[in-house]
Design an enzyme around this catalytic site. Sequence first.
Site, short mmCIF file in Angstrom:
data_model
loop_
_atom_site.label_atom_id
_atom_site.label_comp_id
_atom_site.label_asym_id
_atom_site.label_seq_id
_atom_site.Cartn_x
_atom_site.Cartn_y
_atom_site.Cartn_z
CE LYS A 11 41.01 27.52 -81.03
NZ LYS A 11 42.46 27.73 -81.12
CG ASP A 65 47.18 28.63 -77.55
OD1 ASP A 65 46.78 27.63 -78.18
OD2 ASP A 65 47.86 28.55 -76.53
CG PHE A 140 34.34 23.85 -80.53
CD1 PHE A 140 33.70 25.06 -80.73
CD2 PHE A 140 35.63 23.87 -80.02
CE1 PHE A 140 34.34 26.26 -80.44
CE2 PHE A 140 36.30 25.06 -79.74
CZ PHE A 140 35.63 26.25 -79.94
N GLY A 141 34.40 21.12 -78.35
CA GLY A 141 35.29 21.02 -77.19
C GLY A 141 34.57 20.88 -75.87
P1 ITT Z 1 44.21 25.40 -83.42
O1 ITT Z 1 45.39 25.42 -82.48
O2 ITT Z 1 44.51 24.82 -84.76
O3 ITT Z 1 43.53 26.75 -83.52
P2 ITT Z 1 43.07 23.66 -81.36
O4 ITT Z 1 41.74 22.98 -81.24
O5 ITT Z 1 44.30 22.82 -81.19
O6 ITT Z 1 43.08 24.42 -82.76
P3 ITT Z 1 43.92 25.20 -79.02
O7 ITT Z 1 45.32 24.72 -79.11
O8 ITT Z 1 43.72 26.66 -78.77
O9 ITT Z 1 43.08 24.87 -80.34
O10 ITT Z 1 43.23 24.31 -77.90
C1 ITT Z 1 42.11 24.74 -77.28
C2 ITT Z 1 41.32 23.54 -76.77
O11 ITT Z 1 40.45 24.09 -75.78
C3 ITT Z 1 40.49 22.94 -77.88
O12 ITT Z 1 40.82 21.59 -78.07
C4 ITT Z 1 39.06 23.00 -77.36
O13 ITT Z 1 38.66 21.71 -77.04
C5 ITT Z 1 39.11 23.85 -76.10
N1 ITT Z 1 38.37 25.10 -76.30
C6 ITT Z 1 38.86 26.30 -76.68
N2 ITT Z 1 37.89 27.20 -76.83
C7 ITT Z 1 36.74 26.54 -76.55
C8 ITT Z 1 35.38 26.91 -76.55
O14 ITT Z 1 34.98 28.12 -76.91
N3 ITT Z 1 34.49 25.98 -76.22
C9 ITT Z 1 34.87 24.74 -75.87
N4 ITT Z 1 36.11 24.30 -75.86
C10 ITT Z 1 37.06 25.20 -76.20
#
Ligand code: ITT
Length: 179
Positions: A11, A65, A140-141
């Site tokens: 992020k 979020d 990521f993610g």
């Molecule tokens: P912070 O709360 O510390 O910012 P986090 O990873 O826990 O970090 P979130 O609670 O917002 O963030 O959870 C969002 C999840 O959704 C995160 O684990 C990612 O895997 C996924 N995600 C969010 N934006 C994404 C993106 O642009 N591409 C891929 N996956 C994404």
Amino acid sequence: MIYFVTSNEGKYREVLAIAKKYGLEFEWMKEKYVEIQGKDLEEIARKSAEILSEKMKDKKFFLEDSGLFIEALNGFPGPYSSYVFETIGNEGIIKLMKGVKNRKAYFKAVIAYWDGKEIRTFTGIVEGEISDEIRGSYGFGFDPIFLYSGRTFAEMREEKNEVSHRRRALEKFFEWLNA
Ligand code: ITT
């Protein structure tokens, strides 16, 4: 000085790259803040910023979020995206979606900004589809399973930042900041 608070390096990298285009810079505060449970990302982002503001006092910051909402799964994982990614991951989502015809999904990002006095939120959405296999390793993610115009976000690499939910939320935020 404005802080961007997130524990997620992916992020942070994206926010840094997008902010550059607007001539803006932020300080990364790598921290896992208290996140309330809830169904609504706006409410979660706002409440989390409210809690954190008690500690930050007059220091300006924003947090974001985000979540993935899959239509055929009634919006799951939505606000639970982080937990679902850590537990079943991309392979788990692909399994859940096996044989499912409706592949529609969207990403949503809600930014909550604390200016030292009050909180404002900015939202961005991008529509796409869930792929039937993992494609690409950039980002990521859920990037390797989220299809946008035939390519996954992971395959789009930096091009993701032109169209993503994060870009769209940041655009509104930066335009407001620069006004
Ligand atoms: P912070 O709360 O510390 O910012 P986090 O990873 O826990 O970090 P979130 O609670 O917002 O963030 O959870 C969002 C999840 O959704 C995160 O684990 C990612 O895997 C996924 N995600 C969010 N934006 C994404 C993106 O642009 N591409 C891929 N996956 C994404």
